[in-house]
Design a protein around this motif. Structure first.
Motif, short mmCIF file in Angstrom:
data_model
loop_
_atom_site.label_atom_id
_atom_site.label_comp_id
_atom_site.label_asym_id
_atom_site.label_seq_id
_atom_site.Cartn_x
_atom_site.Cartn_y
_atom_site.Cartn_z
N PRO A 1 88.16 85.57 26.46
CA PRO A 1 86.70 85.36 26.50
C PRO A 1 86.13 85.31 27.90
O PRO A 1 84.93 85.54 28.08
CB PRO A 1 86.55 84.01 25.78
CG PRO A 1 87.73 83.90 24.89
CD PRO A 1 88.85 84.55 25.66
N LEU A 2 86.94 84.98 28.89
CA LEU A 2 86.47 84.99 30.28
C LEU A 2 85.91 86.36 30.63
O LEU A 2 84.81 86.48 31.20
CB LEU A 2 87.62 84.63 31.21
CG LEU A 2 87.33 84.67 32.71
CD1 LEU A 2 86.54 83.45 33.12
CD2 LEU A 2 88.62 84.77 33.50
N ALA B 1 82.77 87.45 28.13
CA ALA B 1 81.52 86.78 28.49
C ALA B 1 80.96 87.35 29.78
O ALA B 1 79.75 87.61 29.90
CB ALA B 1 81.75 85.27 28.63
N LEU C 1 88.68 77.83 24.35
CA LEU C 1 87.86 79.04 24.30
C LEU C 1 86.44 78.77 24.77
O LEU C 1 85.84 79.60 25.47
CB LEU C 1 87.85 79.60 22.86
CG LEU C 1 89.19 80.11 22.34
CD1 LEU C 1 89.08 80.51 20.88
CD2 LEU C 1 89.68 81.29 23.17
N THR D 1 84.85 80.47 28.11
CA THR D 1 83.64 81.30 27.94
C THR D 1 82.54 80.85 28.90
O THR D 1 81.87 81.68 29.53
CB THR D 1 83.14 81.21 26.49
OG1 THR D 1 84.15 81.69 25.61
CG2 THR D 1 81.88 82.06 26.31
N GLY E 1 83.38 82.08 32.30
CA GLY E 1 83.14 83.52 32.43
C GLY E 1 81.67 83.82 32.63
O GLY E 1 81.30 84.66 33.47
N LEU E 2 80.81 83.15 31.88
CA LEU E 2 79.37 83.34 32.04
C LEU E 2 78.92 82.93 33.44
O LEU E 2 78.19 83.68 34.12
CB LEU E 2 78.62 82.52 30.99
CG LEU E 2 78.77 82.95 29.53
CD1 LEU E 2 78.13 81.92 28.62
CD2 LEU E 2 78.15 84.32 29.30
#
Length: 477
Positions: A308-309, A312, A358, A362, A365-366
């Motif tokens: 997810p990194l 996102a 997760l 995430t 990542g954002l």
């Protein structure tokens, strides 16, 4: 998007993506490399150290060359050199040749500042901002994919095919660039400051060697201290030379301005803060479930948790331009830094189940994608056109140095909290909280940057009305 914009953005983004993917796949492949090439642990470390030093030295030089010469020619030359390094690495009969190939390949990081200047020179401001976002987003996606694909690819094909597949992708990107990327006018006159480049290269080499030596010898070991002292003296001499040179490699007076200084500090802090994710999280995920805080994940599942990194980051990066128009660029810079802090803080307090991991990844990542993309857009808007690529190179070098510092300190923090060979939960929590604190410091750095776009000498600010850039006649688009 017109075909010209698609090609100008797509070719370098593809190239960056495949080499970022390779970097992330190499770490899980190290046991295979060690067995096949009979490499010692110290030699394996140099596979990464050689590339890291090469990147740190070459990136600011490539950034300055991009400010002075035709970016299309430099782009194709850099693609050729990096591809040659991948070929040497794939065919390497022993670990020394592999290290040499990785050192040559390490110059690929110079593609990052080169793309900032290329997008600025050839694209409308809004489309250039989108291109910067795609660079950051695709790099994040490639990092996540590398952890997922490394195991299956090396099991099915062997580690050498990691280099050969990367080479194939690089050749596609090079052909695409040859057809789609236009020539650019020379932005700056003068000469390349080779004396400054030599001093900077020696200083960064000593600094990187000191950081890597500290992990085995310790921070207070004579060898480590000697390397750090040598780095400080050399970089101090480089500073004096740059301030007295009429045409310096890095314009330190310009770099001291609010926008360049703030963006460089953010790059360093983002790199430093990332150690909580890069070092601690995979280790914690791999610990047995019986510890109460590990999830018993193997290499494949660690990659899935980290995936997810990249997703996102890829999804949000192209939206940074519209977010900036809606909220203002300082608000977006602060938002990215705050999310980096929030993501690592979330991991500190909630890490006992997969969904909590997760969510934290995430958010990280954002934040990382928003912050870095917005920072590059600030450089493109506020820095004079004949220095934009060079300043971008300094930002990426600062991020690399920050990440190296962070990795060593994160490793020390986990080692200090290890009991019977297993890091205690408290050591992971402390590591994540330190990363969260560094994210808050990046928020402070964001407030140094002016809230309004400043007219950059030699180029238009990102918020200026969009006009179609001139394209030299005769270029194949």
């Amino acid at each position: 998007m017109p075909r010209s914009g698609f090609g100008v953005i797509g070719a370098p983004v593809l190239f960056i993506g495949v080499f970022q993917l390779l970097e992330m796949m190499l770490s899980p492949a190290l046991p295979l490399i060690q067995r096949e090439l009979s490499a010692s642990p110290g030699e394996l470390a140099w596979i990464f150290t050689g590339g890291l030093i090469s990147s740190a030295i070459s990136t600011p030089i490539i950034g300055r060359l991009a400010d002075m010469y035709d970016k299309r020619t430099l782009l194709l030359t850099l693609m050729a050199i990096t591809s040659a390094g991948a070929l040497v690495s794939g065919l390497a009969p022993n670990v020394l040749v592999l290290i040499a190939g990785q050192a040559v390949q390490g110059v690929w990081l110079g593609m990052l500042p080169l793309t900032v200047g290329l997008f600025r020179d050839t694209l409308e401001p809004e489309r250039g901002a989108t291109g910067n976002g795609l660079v950051i987003g695709v790099a994040a996606l490639a990092s996540a994919l590398g952890l997922v694909l490394a195991g299956p690819l090396t099991s099915a094909l062997g580690y050498r095919w990691l280099f050969f597949l990367t080479l194939a992708g690089a050749l596609v990107a090079a052909l695409w660039a040859w057809r789609a990327v236009p020539h650019t006018p020379r932005a700056a006159s003068g000469r390349v400051d080779w004396a400054g480049g030599l001093l900077l290269g020696v200083g960064l080499t000593l600094l990187m060697l000191g950081l890597t030596t500290s992990s085995s010898a310790g921070w207070t070991a004579p060898a480590t201290l000697a390397l750090f002292v040598g780095a400080a003296l050399t970089l101090g001499l480089w500073t004096v030379v740059e301030l007295r040179t009429a045409d310096p490699l890095v314009d330190l007076r310009l770099l001291a301005g609010r926008s360049p200084a703030g963006v460089t500090a953010m790059g360093f802090l983002f790199g430093f803060a990332s150690f909580g994710l890069v070092v601690a999280l995979p280790m914690m995920l791999s610990l047995p479930v019986e510890t109460g805080y590990g999830l018993g994940a193997d290499t494949l599942w660690i990659g899935i948790y980290m995936f997810p990194l990249g997703i996102a980051g890829t999804l949000v990066a192209p939206l940074v331009g519209p977010m900036t128009r809606l909220l203002g660029r300082r608000a977006v810079l602060v938002l990215g830094s705050a999310l980096v802090s929030a993501g690592t803080a979330a991991l500190a307090f909630w890490h006992s189940s997969p969904w909590q991991i997760l969510v934290g990844v995430t958010i990280l990542g954002l934040g990382g994608s928003i912050g870095l993309t917005s920072a590059l857009n600030v450089v493109a808007a506020d820095v004079p056109g004949d220095r934009a690529a060079g300043v971008s190179g300094v930002v990426f070098v600062a991020k690399s140095i920050g990440g190296t510092f962070g990795a060593q300190i994160g490793g020390m923090a986990l080692a200090a909290g290890t009991v019977a060979g297993v890091p205690a939960e408290s050591s992971f929590v402390e590591t994540y909280l330190l990363s969260a604190l560094l994210g808050l410091l990046a928020v402070g750095a964001a407030f140094v940057i002016p809230s309004a776009v400043r007219q950059a000498q030699g180029g238009s600010p990102a918020s200026a009305p969009t006009t179609k850039p001139a394209v030299p006649q005769g270029d194949t688009l």
